[in-house]
Design a protein around this motif. Structure first.
Motif, PDB file in Angstrom:
ATOM      1  N   LYS A  49       0.830  -1.207   0.000  1.00 17.17           N
ATOM      2  CA  LYS A  49       0.000   0.000   0.000  1.00 17.17           C
ATOM      3  C   LYS A  49       0.865   1.257   0.000  1.00 17.17           C
ATOM      4  N   ALA A  97      -4.268  -0.936  -8.125  1.00 17.28           N
ATOM      5  CA  ALA A  97      -4.149  -0.060  -6.952  1.00 17.28           C
ATOM      6  C   ALA A  97      -5.426  -0.091  -6.116  1.00 17.28           C
ATOM      7  N   ASN A 140      -5.869  -1.316  -2.142  1.00 17.44           N
ATOM      8  CA  ASN A 140      -6.391  -0.349  -1.167  1.00 17.44           C
ATOM      9  C   ASN A 140      -7.836  -0.634  -0.766  1.00 17.44           C
ATOM     10  N   LEU A 151       2.005   2.523  -9.407  1.00 19.79           N
ATOM     11  CA  LEU A 151       0.934   1.784 -10.077  1.00 19.79           C
ATOM     12  C   LEU A 151      -0.174   2.692 -10.585  1.00 19.79           C
ATOM     13  N   ARG A 152       0.138   3.941 -10.851  1.00 16.48           N
ATOM     14  CA  ARG A 152      -0.909   4.850 -11.328  1.00 16.48           C
ATOM     15  C   ARG A 152      -1.393   4.465 -12.724  1.00 16.48           C
ATOM     16  N   VAL A 170       2.001   1.786  -3.454  1.00 22.63           N
ATOM     17  CA  VAL A 170       0.957   2.372  -4.298  1.00 22.63           C
ATOM     18  C   VAL A 170       0.913   3.880  -4.119  1.00 22.63           C
ATOM     19  N   LYS A 171       1.132   4.355  -2.901  1.00 29.92           N
ATOM     20  CA  LYS A 171       1.091   5.791  -2.632  1.00 29.92           C
ATOM     21  C   LYS A 171       2.206   6.550  -3.339  1.00 29.92           C
TER      22      LYS A 171
END
Length: 722
Positions: A531, A546, A550, A539-540, A534-535
């Motif tokens: 997580k 993502a 989450n 993984l945008r 991801v922030k």
């Protein structure tokens, strides 16, 4: 309230309620039967029982099936797909062989037919065999025909498929290439390799010359693992020297190629005018030689481009020779007295000299198609890995067994990986090609033996495996970011038309994101750190992944397990393995890696700290090997049997492998047939070792399992396991 009782049998309230609801909808019964109406209550009860039994017989929805049942069905479906694919491959190969035989027969008939033809008849007959003869006849008129202006009929028919014709021609070309004899050594390195593999010194009883025997591709040995001990001293020093000499020779050839390209004669206007004058001056003189014709500007440009491409290939090969030679030279002082490490270094160095066509920059995306640069030719899409060149294509099972005995594996990994052409980039196809998982980790990494009785050695191997996985994870993230920013893979000069398409671009980003999460999970990363990853915005480009990480239920193992099964249906196998590992479903993760990804080496990396997960699969592989006397190449490979025996810790099976060598060596001839490197590979990585080349097998077994193996062999009461 107490359950309803009909005919002395308790009926659950839920069943009665369901039956009542259904009868109300049908309009056949009231909501409740009258208590004093016995017939009505009896009918209602029977209908309730029938409804309950009907509900039990109806199929359960897929979403409500147990996880192991769904996984078993998926595996069965995957097995059926693989079996169908193998059947199609066999049928295609058979069709190719039939087409090749028909083509050979047709060539013989054509040769007999055209022997007595005149030149005009021969030209016409040749045109009749082209699919485009009718079009050529239409464009050129009667000049291509017999003088009457008629068109040739298309022998393939009006509806002939050009793609099918091209496919047939490609199949015939591939079959002709396979039947052709491999070329002899051409570079200093190839002469060195041919000498090491026993090509130069072989003596044949039928009186063939040395050059003729080279053309057949025969050699006494086909890998460094089967070389005799007396051939190994100073192998690293001699290899580094010959690589430096080959690099220098290629550098000189670059200057020659560019020098020839600079002398290309271009026929301009003045040259053409002089040519016309020379022709008029030579009119009537039959002995006058024709004026030298130059190249047109277009032809000169093509020649320049070809020369530049050849020079670039030579520069690349020279740089590769020099880089690999430097690596080997740096390790040479540490290899004195360590035969096992010397064999491993030599095998990895030779493997690194040729770029495998499967390892293009886009191989991280699952696509291939690059052009390999052979050490014996110029640009080549299909390098020749037959005969003494077999070590250039893949490692062998004998190389893997000797690597298990190496005391300097950590130095070899640090100096020899990744490949010289990778420029520091790590990728699983290259690591897998080196077979690291088979000789760096496994179920017997902590077994007590003469070489691995120290726990610190096992801990160091695990740490090094973790370091490799960490580099693979970092490289996957770097690859993902680079592709997001540029639309190209790392190491790729330009993007192709297919990769510029939005749909292809999205799929590539999806696969790269799956790989990044996959390797971080294999590293031991938990959901909390994922997580955090991801922030960072990595993984945008894949918002669905993502969102999955989450999700409010992402901590629930059942939620992750359900999504893993869904990913299996979508053929996103690596991400499915990652989710199975996050919810501690190790067996399911290993099963997907072995059956869907078909990568047992990946299972060894995945379960490096859980040998109880990989051991049953390895035992099944060992039990499924054909018997040594079955005639199967895989069954006769004692090195492969020893490799699997070590991974499962079976000393008795290792003794059986050693005891089968003497009988095999006494019953076969001394000549080793020329076998293509891709004919049969174990786990898609290792070439099979011949039963004729088992010198040193007993020494390797003793090193791995201790002197107890020799005692078992001498005892001779081993029960066969096949």
């Amino acid at each position: 309230s107490s359950p309803t009782v009909v005919l002395g049998l308790p009926i659950p309230d839920g069943a009665m309620a369901g039956a009542s609801a259904r009868e109300q909808i049908a309009g056949k019964l009231p909501s409740k039967a009258a208590p004093n109406d016995a017939s009505s209550g009896c009918c209602c009860g029977f209908r309730a029982i029938g409804s309950s039994l009907k509900g039990m017989c109806e199929p359960v929805p897929i979403e409500q099936e147990a996880g192991h049942v769904r996984l078993a069905k998926m595996h069965e479906e995957r097995d059926r797909e693989l079996a169908a694919a193998k059947l199609r491959a066999v049928e295609a190969k058979l069709q190719q062989e039939i087409a090749l035989k028909e083509w050979e027969a047709q060539l013989v008939q054509l040769h007999e037919k055209r022997t007595a033809m005149t030149s005009e008849e021969l030209d016409k007959d040749v045109l009749d065999h082209f699919a485009a003869a009718a079009w050529l006849r239409t464009v050129s008129g009667s000049s291509l025909g017999g003088g009457d202006g008629t068109e040739l009929a298309n022998p393939e028919g009006e509806d002939a498929d050009p793609q099918a014709q091209l496919a047939d021609e490609a199949a015939a070309e591939a079959a002709a290439r396979a039947a052709a004899e491999p070329a002899g050594p051409q570079t200093p390195f190839e002469h060195w390799l041919a000498d090491r593999m026993g090509l130069d010194g072989m003596q044949r009883e039928d009186g063939d010359t040395e050059a003729h025997h080279m053309g057949r591709g025969g050699c006494r040995w086909r890998c460094f693992g089967t070389l005799p001990r007396e051939a190994m001293p100073s192998v690293a020093d001699s290899l580094s020297e010959v690589l430096a000499r080959s690099a220098e020779e290629d550098s000189k050839r670059v200057d020659e190629v560019l020098g020839r390209a600079g002398k290309v004669k271009t026929a301009g206007f003045s040259e053409k005018f002089d040519e016309i004058l020379a022709r008029y001056a030579a009119e009537g003189d039959e002995d006058q030689t024709e004026a030298e014709e130059g190249l047109s500007p277009e032809e000169a440009a093509v020649a320049q481009e070809q020369a530049q491409a050849e020079a670039e290939a030579l520069r690349s090969r020279s740089a590769r020779f020099r880089a690999v030679g430097t690596r080997v030279a740096s390790l040479a002082p540490t290899l004195e007295g360590d035969t096992a490490s010397a064999r491993l270094v030599a095998a990895l160095a030779v493997l690194d000299l040729v770029e495998n066509p499967r390892l293009s920059p886009s191989a991280v995306d699952g696509r291939t198609g690059s052009v390999g640069t052979g050490v014996h030719g110029e640009l080549s899409g299909l390098p020749d890995f037959r005969g003494f060149r077999a070590p250039l294509g893949a490692l062998s099972t004998a190389d893997a067994c000797w690597a298990l005995c190496s005391e300097k594996r950590h130095l070899v990994v640090e100096r020899m990986l990744p490949s010289a052409a990778a420029e520091g980039r790590w990728s699983w196809p290259e690591v897998r090609r080196c077979g690291v998982g088979w000789w760096l980790c496994g179920a017997s990494a902590s077994c007590s033996s003469a070489s691995f009785d120290d726990r610190d050695a096992s801990a160091r191997q695990l740490e090094q495996t973790d370091a490799i996985v960490s580099k693979l994870a970092q490289s996957a993230v770097a690859q993902l970011r680079h592709y997001e920013n540029t639309g190209k893979f790392l190491g790729q000069k330009s993007s192709t038309m297919m990769e510029r398409c939005d749909s292809s671009n999205n799929k590539a980003l999806q696969r790269l994101a799956d790989k990044a999460v996959f390797w971080y999970v294999l590293l031991g990363t938990k959901l909390t750190k994922l997580k955090a990853l991801v922030k960072t915005g990595v993984l945008r480009a894949e918002p669905a992944l993502a969102a999955l990480l989450n999700h409010e239920k992402s901590e629930d193992p059942l939620f992750l397990r359900k999504n893993a099964f869904r990913l299996l249906q979508l053929h996103r196998f690596q991400l499915a393995v990652a989710l199975f590992l996050l919810c501690d479903c190790w067996e399911e993760a290993a099963s997907v890696a072995a059956k869907h990804l078909q990568d047992m080496q990946l299972v060894l990396i995945l379960a490096r700290r859980r040998p109880d997960i990989s051991a049953p699969m390895l035992r099944n592989m060992l039990a499924e090997l054909p018997p040594p006397a079955s005639g199967s190449a895989m069954g006769e490979d004692a090195w492969l049997r020893l490799l699997l025996a070590w991974h499962v810790g079976d000393a008795a099976e290792a003794a059986r492998a050693v005891s089968s060598v003497a009988a095999a060596a006494a019953s076969v001839a001394t000549e080793v047939p020329c076998v293509d490197v891709d004919s049969e590979l174990f786990d898609g990585v290792f070439r099979l070792s011949s039963a004729r080349s088992c010198a040193g097998l007993a020494d390797v077994a003793t090193t791995l399992f201790g002197p107890g193996v020799a005692a078992l062999v001498q005892k001779g009461d081993l029960e066969p396991c096949f």
